[in-house]
Structure formats: structure tokens, C-alpha cells
Design a protein around this motif. Structure first.
Motif, PDB file in Angstrom:
ATOM      1  N   ALA A   1       3.224  -6.992   8.580  1.00 50.73           N
ATOM      2  CA  ALA A   1       2.431  -6.031   7.811  1.00 50.73           C
ATOM      3  C   ALA A   1       3.046  -5.840   6.424  1.00 50.73           C
ATOM      4  CB  ALA A   1       2.365  -4.692   8.543  1.00 50.73           C
ATOM      5  N   ASP A   2       2.184  -5.752   5.422  1.00 56.38           N
ATOM      6  CA  ASP A   2       2.638  -5.639   4.039  1.00 56.38           C
ATOM      7  C   ASP A   2       2.748  -4.190   3.562  1.00 56.38           C
ATOM      8  OD1 ASP A   2       2.606  -8.558   3.247  1.00 56.38           O
ATOM      9  OD2 ASP A   2       0.578  -8.311   4.021  1.00 56.38           O
ATOM     10  N   GLY A   3       2.094  -3.273   4.252  1.00 56.66           N
ATOM     11  CA  GLY A   3       2.131  -1.877   3.863  1.00 56.66           C
ATOM     12  C   GLY A   3       1.452  -1.042   4.922  1.00 56.66           C
ATOM     13  N   TYR A   4       1.421   0.270   4.690  1.00 53.49           N
ATOM     14  CA  TYR A   4       0.752   1.141   5.659  1.00 53.49           C
ATOM     15  C   TYR A   4       0.259   2.417   5.002  1.00 53.49           C
ATOM     16  CZ  TYR A   4       4.792   4.251   5.893  1.00 53.49           C
ATOM     17  OH  TYR A   4       5.782   5.143   5.584  1.00 53.49           O
ATOM     18  N   VAL A   5      -0.719   3.014   5.627  1.00 48.93           N
ATOM     19  CA  VAL A   5      -1.267   4.311   5.241  1.00 48.93           C
ATOM     20  C   VAL A   5      -1.334   5.131   6.523  1.00 48.93           C
ATOM     21  CG1 VAL A   5      -3.304   5.518   4.371  1.00 48.93           C
ATOM     22  CG2 VAL A   5      -2.626   3.343   3.355  1.00 48.93           C
TER      23      VAL A   5
ATOM     24  N   GLN B   1     -15.985   3.555   2.607  1.00 51.75           N
ATOM     25  CA  GLN B   1     -16.367   4.429   1.502  1.00 51.75           C
ATOM     26  C   GLN B   1     -15.254   4.565   0.470  1.00 51.75           C
ATOM     27  OE1 GLN B   1     -17.643   8.045   3.484  1.00 51.75           O
ATOM     28  NE2 GLN B   1     -19.706   7.241   3.821  1.00 51.75           N
ATOM     29  N   ALA B   2     -14.009   4.532   0.919  1.00 58.48           N
ATOM     30  CA  ALA B   2     -12.878   4.693   0.002  1.00 58.48           C
ATOM     31  C   ALA B   2     -12.683   3.481  -0.902  1.00 58.48           C
ATOM     32  CB  ALA B   2     -11.601   4.957   0.800  1.00 58.48           C
ATOM     33  N   VAL B   3     -12.939   2.284  -0.380  1.00 60.64           N
ATOM     34  CA  VAL B   3     -12.597   1.071  -1.142  1.00 60.64           C
ATOM     35  C   VAL B   3     -13.788   0.199  -1.508  1.00 60.64           C
ATOM     36  CG1 VAL B   3     -10.300   1.010  -0.097  1.00 60.64           C
ATOM     37  CG2 VAL B   3     -12.137  -0.350   0.907  1.00 60.64           C
ATOM     38  N   GLY B   4     -14.982   0.605  -1.093  1.00 62.20           N
ATOM     39  CA  GLY B   4     -16.175  -0.220  -1.284  1.00 62.20           C
ATOM     40  C   GLY B   4     -16.471  -0.623  -2.712  1.00 62.20           C
ATOM     41  N   ASP B   5     -16.058   0.184  -3.689  1.00 63.22           N
ATOM     42  CA  ASP B   5     -16.313  -0.161  -5.084  1.00 63.22           C
ATOM     43  C   ASP B   5     -15.323  -1.187  -5.620  1.00 63.22           C
ATOM     44  OD1 ASP B   5     -18.412   1.633  -5.123  1.00 63.22           O
ATOM     45  OD2 ASP B   5     -17.231   3.258  -6.025  1.00 63.22           O
ATOM     46  N   ASP B   6     -14.165  -1.295  -4.972  1.00 67.36           N
ATOM     47  CA  ASP B   6     -13.105  -2.174  -5.461  1.00 67.36           C
ATOM     48  C   ASP B   6     -12.951  -3.461  -4.661  1.00 67.36           C
ATOM     49  OD1 ASP B   6     -12.323  -0.257  -7.436  1.00 67.36           O
ATOM     50  OD2 ASP B   6     -11.339   0.880  -5.844  1.00 67.36           O
TER      51      ASP B   6
ATOM     52  N   PRO C   1      -8.899   9.091   0.305  1.00 65.89           N
ATOM     53  CA  PRO C   1      -9.407   7.812  -0.211  1.00 65.89           C
ATOM     54  C   PRO C   1      -8.463   7.158  -1.221  1.00 65.89           C
ATOM     55  CG  PRO C   1     -11.192   9.392  -0.101  1.00 65.89           C
ATOM     56  CD  PRO C   1      -9.927  10.142   0.239  1.00 65.89           C
ATOM     57  N   GLU C   2      -7.833   7.963  -2.070  1.00 65.69           N
ATOM     58  CA  GLU C   2      -6.928   7.421  -3.077  1.00 65.69           C
ATOM     59  C   GLU C   2      -5.717   6.749  -2.430  1.00 65.69           C
ATOM     60  OE1 GLU C   2      -7.441  11.109  -3.147  1.00 65.69           O
ATOM     61  OE2 GLU C   2      -9.375  10.510  -3.943  1.00 65.69           O
ATOM     62  N   ASP C   3      -5.273   7.264  -1.260  1.00 59.06           N
ATOM     63  CA  ASP C   3      -4.095   6.708  -0.584  1.00 59.06           C
ATOM     64  C   ASP C   3      -4.322   5.251  -0.199  1.00 59.06           C
ATOM     65  OD1 ASP C   3      -3.051   9.281  -0.736  1.00 59.06           O
ATOM     66  OD2 ASP C   3      -3.511   9.767   1.360  1.00 59.06           O
ATOM     67  N   ILE C   4      -5.460   4.976   0.400  1.00 52.33           N
ATOM     68  CA  ILE C   4      -5.715   3.617   0.871  1.00 52.33           C
ATOM     69  C   ILE C   4      -5.963   2.673  -0.296  1.00 52.33           C
ATOM     70  CG2 ILE C   4      -8.194   3.782   1.364  1.00 52.33           C
ATOM     71  CD1 ILE C   4      -7.151   2.437   4.159  1.00 52.33           C
TER      72      ILE C   4
END
Length: 118
Positions: A97-101, A20-25, A107-110
Motif C-alpha cells: 500500500a502506498d498510503g492510507y486514509v 463524490q470526493a474525487v470524481g472531478d479529478d 473529501p479533501e483527505d482522500i
């Protein structure tokens, strides 16, 4: 064109939150519930990026990251981890790993972390 994303987490709820957080992008090419599935799905779909949980059954996210990152032209991998998994996170960085959350995340964090590392 939106980058392809594979979501890997043993929690159905967490996969839904990420989707849901990234589905649009991103174009979600698959969802895996453990590291074994993640490696198989990576080989089948070759996504641009992967969100990867650390603690999972069968194969953890560190080992899955190591296997995926050893392939030709590996994807960007962002670990999605609980705060109490610091030592595992260090292992994940060594595995590529390139990054982490950190969970719980907004949602904005991820979205921001994926954008930063892509």
C-alpha cells in the motif's frame, strides 16, 4: 488527462462518498465490493490508482493489494481504513500500500492522499 481510479469497498455508501470526493479529478473506471472483484477489475481496466478498503468479504484488502502489487507496473493503492484496524494497516503496507486514509474521512483527505502518492 485525469488518472483512472478503481474504488474498492464493501460499503455502497463509502464507494459513493469516495466517488463524490474525487470524481472531478479522476476517471472512475469501476467499483468493486470485495477483493476478488478488485483483482478482476484491476486486470480488466489497469487503473492508475485504487482506493482499497481493508475489511471485505471473500478476499480482504490486504490480500487483494498483495496480488495487485505483484503484477507488472502496479497501480498506486491508497487504503481506506477504520481507526481500529492498525495491525491490518501494517500488513497492508507490507503488501505494498502506498498510503492510507482513515474513516470517516473528509473529501479533501482522500483527494490529498491520492495526490500525494501519485
Amino acid at each position: 488527462m485525469a488518472p483512472d481510479l478503481l474504488i474498492v469497498d464493501d460499503s455502497d455508501f463509502q464507494r459513493t462518498m469516495i466517488r463524490q470526493a474525487v470524481g472531478d479529478d479522476f476517471t472512475i473506471v469501476g467499483e468493486a465490493s470485495n477483493g476478488v472483484e478488485a483483482v478482476e477489475m484491476y486486470e480488466n481496466h489497469r487503473p492508475d490508482a485504487i482506493t482499497m478498503d481493508i475489511m471485505m468479504p471473500e478476499m480482504d484488502g490486504v490480500e487483494a493489494t498483495d496480488r495487485i502489487k505483484s503484477s507488472d507496473n502496479p497501480p498506486t493503492i491508497v487504503m481506506v481504513t477504520s481507526v481500529d484496524q492498525n495491525s491490518k494497516m501494517k500488513q497492508a503496507v507490507k503488501a505494498g500500500a502506498d498510503g492510507y486514509v482513515t474513516k470517516p474521512f473528509e473529501p479533501e483527505d482522500i483527494k490529498a492522499e491520492l495526490s500525494n502518492v501519485l
